[in-house]
Motif scaffolding. Structure first.
Motif, PDB file in Angstrom:
ATOM      1  N   THR A   1      74.687  58.704  75.678  1.00 35.91           N
ATOM      2  CA  THR A   1      75.923  58.774  74.897  1.00 35.91           C
ATOM      3  C   THR A   1      76.782  57.509  74.955  1.00 35.91           C
ATOM      4  N   ALA A   2      76.836  56.832  76.099  1.00 41.55           N
ATOM      5  CA  ALA A   2      77.740  55.674  76.194  1.00 41.55           C
ATOM      6  C   ALA A   2      77.384  54.577  75.189  1.00 41.55           C
ATOM      7  N   PRO A   3      76.110  54.153  75.070  1.00 41.39           N
ATOM      8  CA  PRO A   3      75.781  53.157  74.051  1.00 41.39           C
ATOM      9  C   PRO A   3      75.953  53.678  72.625  1.00 41.39           C
ATOM     10  N   ALA A   4      75.663  54.963  72.405  1.00 45.61           N
ATOM     11  CA  ALA A   4      75.822  55.530  71.062  1.00 45.61           C
ATOM     12  C   ALA A   4      77.280  55.452  70.616  1.00 45.61           C
ATOM     13  N   ILE A   5      78.200  55.775  71.534  1.00 44.33           N
ATOM     14  CA  ILE A   5      79.631  55.714  71.203  1.00 44.33           C
ATOM     15  C   ILE A   5      80.071  54.271  71.006  1.00 44.33           C
ATOM     16  N   ALA A   6      79.461  53.348  71.741  1.00 42.46           N
ATOM     17  CA  ALA A   6      79.774  51.927  71.548  1.00 42.46           C
ATOM     18  C   ALA A   6      79.446  51.487  70.129  1.00 42.46           C
ATOM     19  N   LEU A   7      78.302  51.934  69.602  1.00 50.01           N
ATOM     20  CA  LEU A   7      77.949  51.596  68.215  1.00 50.01           C
ATOM     21  C   LEU A   7      79.017  52.094  67.252  1.00 50.01           C
ATOM     22  N   ALA A   8      79.494  53.325  67.481  1.00 53.55           N
ATOM     23  CA  ALA A   8      80.526  53.885  66.606  1.00 53.55           C
ATOM     24  C   ALA A   8      81.836  53.113  66.710  1.00 53.55           C
ATOM     25  N   ALA A   9      82.227  52.754  67.934  1.00 55.43           N
ATOM     26  CA  ALA A   9      83.477  52.009  68.129  1.00 55.43           C
ATOM     27  C   ALA A   9      83.413  50.655  67.426  1.00 55.43           C
ATOM     28  N   LEU A  10      82.251  50.025  67.473  1.00 54.32           N
ATOM     29  CA  LEU A  10      82.078  48.730  66.807  1.00 54.32           C
ATOM     30  C   LEU A  10      82.076  48.871  65.293  1.00 54.32           C
ATOM     31  N   ALA A  11      81.761  50.070  64.792  1.00 54.66           N
ATOM     32  CA  ALA A  11      81.730  50.302  63.343  1.00 54.66           C
ATOM     33  C   ALA A  11      83.089  50.672  62.774  1.00 54.66           C
ATOM     34  N   CYS A  12      84.075  50.942  63.649  1.00 57.96           N
ATOM     35  CA  CYS A  12      85.418  51.308  63.159  1.00 57.96           C
ATOM     36  C   CYS A  12      86.065  50.123  62.445  1.00 57.96           C
TER      37      CYS A  12
ATOM     38  N   GLN B   1      92.097  49.705  66.521  1.00 61.89           N
ATOM     39  CA  GLN B   1      93.103  50.553  67.146  1.00 61.89           C
ATOM     40  C   GLN B   1      93.024  51.993  66.663  1.00 61.89           C
ATOM     41  N   SER B   2      92.040  52.272  65.839  1.00 62.54           N
ATOM     42  CA  SER B   2      91.861  53.622  65.304  1.00 62.54           C
ATOM     43  C   SER B   2      91.483  54.598  66.411  1.00 62.54           C
ATOM     44  N   PRO B   3      92.160  55.768  66.476  1.00 71.20           N
ATOM     45  CA  PRO B   3      91.735  56.786  67.442  1.00 71.20           C
ATOM     46  C   PRO B   3      90.420  57.425  66.990  1.00 71.20           C
ATOM     47  N   MET B   4      89.506  57.581  67.926  1.00 70.09           N
ATOM     48  CA  MET B   4      88.200  58.185  67.662  1.00 70.09           C
ATOM     49  C   MET B   4      88.122  59.535  68.368  1.00 70.09           C
ATOM     50  N   LEU B   5      87.734  60.575  67.647  1.00 68.48           N
ATOM     51  CA  LEU B   5      87.470  61.878  68.246  1.00 68.48           C
ATOM     52  C   LEU B   5      85.960  62.038  68.327  1.00 68.48           C
ATOM     53  N   VAL B   6      85.416  61.935  69.539  1.00 68.87           N
ATOM     54  CA  VAL B   6      83.969  61.951  69.750  1.00 68.87           C
ATOM     55  C   VAL B   6      83.529  63.383  70.067  1.00 68.87           C
ATOM     56  N   MET B   7      82.591  63.878  69.253  1.00 66.25           N
ATOM     57  CA  MET B   7      82.145  65.265  69.394  1.00 66.25           C
ATOM     58  C   MET B   7      80.624  65.358  69.329  1.00 66.25           C
ATOM     59  N   PRO B   8      79.994  66.075  70.246  1.00 67.90           N
ATOM     60  CA  PRO B   8      78.592  66.413  70.051  1.00 67.90           C
ATOM     61  C   PRO B   8      78.442  67.306  68.820  1.00 67.90           C
ATOM     62  N   SER B   9      77.293  67.236  68.173  1.00 69.70           N
ATOM     63  CA  SER B   9      77.101  67.986  66.927  1.00 69.70           C
ATOM     64  C   SER B   9      76.529  69.368  67.150  1.00 69.70           C
ATOM     65  N   ASP B  10      76.339  69.776  68.414  1.00 68.54           N
ATOM     66  CA  ASP B  10      75.632  71.029  68.673  1.00 68.54           C
ATOM     67  C   ASP B  10      76.475  72.025  69.463  1.00 68.54           C
ATOM     68  N   HIS B  11      77.800  71.996  69.225  1.00 68.17           N
ATOM     69  CA  HIS B  11      78.697  72.926  69.896  1.00 68.17           C
ATOM     70  C   HIS B  11      79.294  73.914  68.898  1.00 68.17           C
ATOM     71  N   VAL B  12      79.698  75.071  69.418  1.00 74.53           N
ATOM     72  CA  VAL B  12      80.420  76.069  68.635  1.00 74.53           C
ATOM     73  C   VAL B  12      81.860  76.124  69.130  1.00 74.53           C
ATOM     74  N   ILE B  13      82.813  76.070  68.206  1.00 78.84           N
ATOM     75  CA  ILE B  13      84.230  76.244  68.526  1.00 78.84           C
ATOM     76  C   ILE B  13      84.779  77.318  67.588  1.00 78.84           C
TER      77      ILE B  13
ATOM     78  N   ARG C   1      91.173  55.252  71.524  1.00 80.99           N
ATOM     79  CA  ARG C   1      91.101  54.160  70.554  1.00 80.99           C
ATOM     80  C   ARG C   1      89.769  53.439  70.706  1.00 80.99           C
ATOM     81  N   ALA C   2      89.270  52.933  69.592  1.00 85.59           N
ATOM     82  CA  ALA C   2      88.003  52.203  69.631  1.00 85.59           C
ATOM     83  C   ALA C   2      88.093  51.007  70.572  1.00 85.59           C
ATOM     84  N   ASP C   3      89.192  50.251  70.488  1.00 87.78           N
ATOM     85  CA  ASP C   3      89.308  49.056  71.329  1.00 87.78           C
ATOM     86  C   ASP C   3      89.479  49.414  72.809  1.00 87.78           C
ATOM     87  N   THR C   4      90.084  50.577  73.093  1.00 87.63           N
ATOM     88  CA  THR C   4      90.220  51.015  74.476  1.00 87.63           C
ATOM     89  C   THR C   4      88.845  51.284  75.085  1.00 87.63           C
TER      90      THR C   4
END
Length: 355
Positions: free
Chosen positions: A93-104, A108-120, A205-208
């Protein structure tokens, strides 16, 4: 919110879901299955972040081999992604989220990171917790969401809360991350009242996040940066460079960042959450008949109680059996006692040895 302040949902869809074999397979993992209703869990995750004026278009990060499946399921519900990142190889997950942060577009955009296989089940409660946590994320905290436990679960990691964070509505400094415990330790943590289940959902935040990687996992950040710098783009799809990305250490966000960073917050929430991580957890969240059987498909249960019976084809008939998990998918049938479904990985492992 202005467009610059919209939350960017980041949906991680690269999991394999081996504990839900034989229904969940490498070609169609659990996040793409309709296990709890007419939509897949991936589609429900997409719908969870459709609230206008709060969320922007999502960034999807998933395996390149599931690209067509992701696009097909987005089309089915009329959803579109800002970016669909096709991981060339799995690096956790850590490198996967890095790819997303770099794509923002906005660092300074806040990112809400969620697995795709949960029920809420209570999406409103989840959204409230996200809104409450947004000021912390903007102030460069790494926020994780702690699920209020309802039992001594041994299948989840835990987070221990520390002191309340001054100025926050309902958030605490995260004091400790705990791996999946044994039963005795889980009962102790539940009794203390200081621990929450670790849902693997984050807001920052992506930069954080990128700065945290620079501080604690610089090799990972460099590999992700090189992979995105050399990425191939085709419409909304982005394919990071495989040679660069494969050099990223494979690590979870908890190990790589959250356990090491200083400003880590936990926001408690009780939104009817489940990671549907096993057939037992699916049994717990599903509606049952008057004999407490959870059935799906062509099933006849006679004098049978407390069973989960799932078939996507052949008729399954039971007589006088209790507390079983019976799953029939295609030409495969699995039968085991309820309470042991965390061990399905053993079946998958043994089958792979024999292939």
């Amino acid at each position: 919110m202005s467009n610059d302040n919209l939350i960017t949902p980041v949906i991680l869809s690269g999991g394999s879901g081996t504990r839900l074999w034989p229904l969940s397979t490498d070609k169609r993992p659990k996040q793409f299955l309709n296990l709890t209703g007419p939509l897949s869990m991936f589609q429900m995750t997409l719908e969870r972040c459709q609230e206008p004026h709060v969320f922007g278009s999502p960034i999807i990060v998933g395996s390149a081999k599931h690209a067509a499946l992701v696009e097909e399921q987005m089309d089915e519900i009329g959803a579109a992604s800002a970016v669909h990142i096709l991981e060339p190889c799995a690096r956790n997950t850590a490198p996967a989220i890095a790819l997303a942060a770099l794509a923002c577009n906005n660092p300074q955009s806040p990112m809400l990171v969620m697995p795709s296989d949960h029920v809420i089940k209570n999406v409103a409660a989840f959204h409230d917790a996200v809104r409450e946590s947004l000021p912390l994320a903007k102030a460069r905290w790494l926020v994780t969401f702690g699920i209020e436990p309802d039992g001594p679960e041994t299948g989840y990691g835990y987070i221990r809360q520390g002191e309340p964070i001054f100025g926050s509505t309902n958030s605490f400094a995260a004091q400790k991350f705990v791996e999946k415990p044994n039963r005795e330790n889980a009962e102790k943590m539940l009794a203390s009242g200081d621990y929450f289940w670790n849902a693997g959902i984050f807001l920052f935040r992506a930069d954080t996040y990128l700065q945290a990687l620079k501080d604690h996992a610089p090799e990972m950040l460099e590999a992700a940066q090189n992979a995105m710098r050399q990425a191939h783009k085709d419409g909304s799809q982005t394919s990071p460079d495989e040679g660069s990305f494969s050099r990223a250490p494979s690590d979870s966000i908890d190990y790589a960042v959250m356990e090491k960073a200083e400003k880590v917050a936990v926001t408690p929430v009780n939104p009817g959450w489940s990671d549907v991580g096993s057939w037992d957890s699916l049994f717990e969240i599903s509606a049952s008949d008057d004999q407490s059987n959870v059935t799906t498909g062509d099933v006849l249960a006679i004098d049978a109680k407390d069973n989960l019976i799932h078939t996507d084809g052949i008729e399954v008939v039971t007589l006088g059996v209790n507390d079983l998990i019976i799953v029939a998918s295609g030409d495969k049938v699995m039968i085991m006692p309820r309470g042991q479904s965390q061990d399905v990985r053993k079946i998958v492992s043994e089958r792979q040895k024999n292939d």
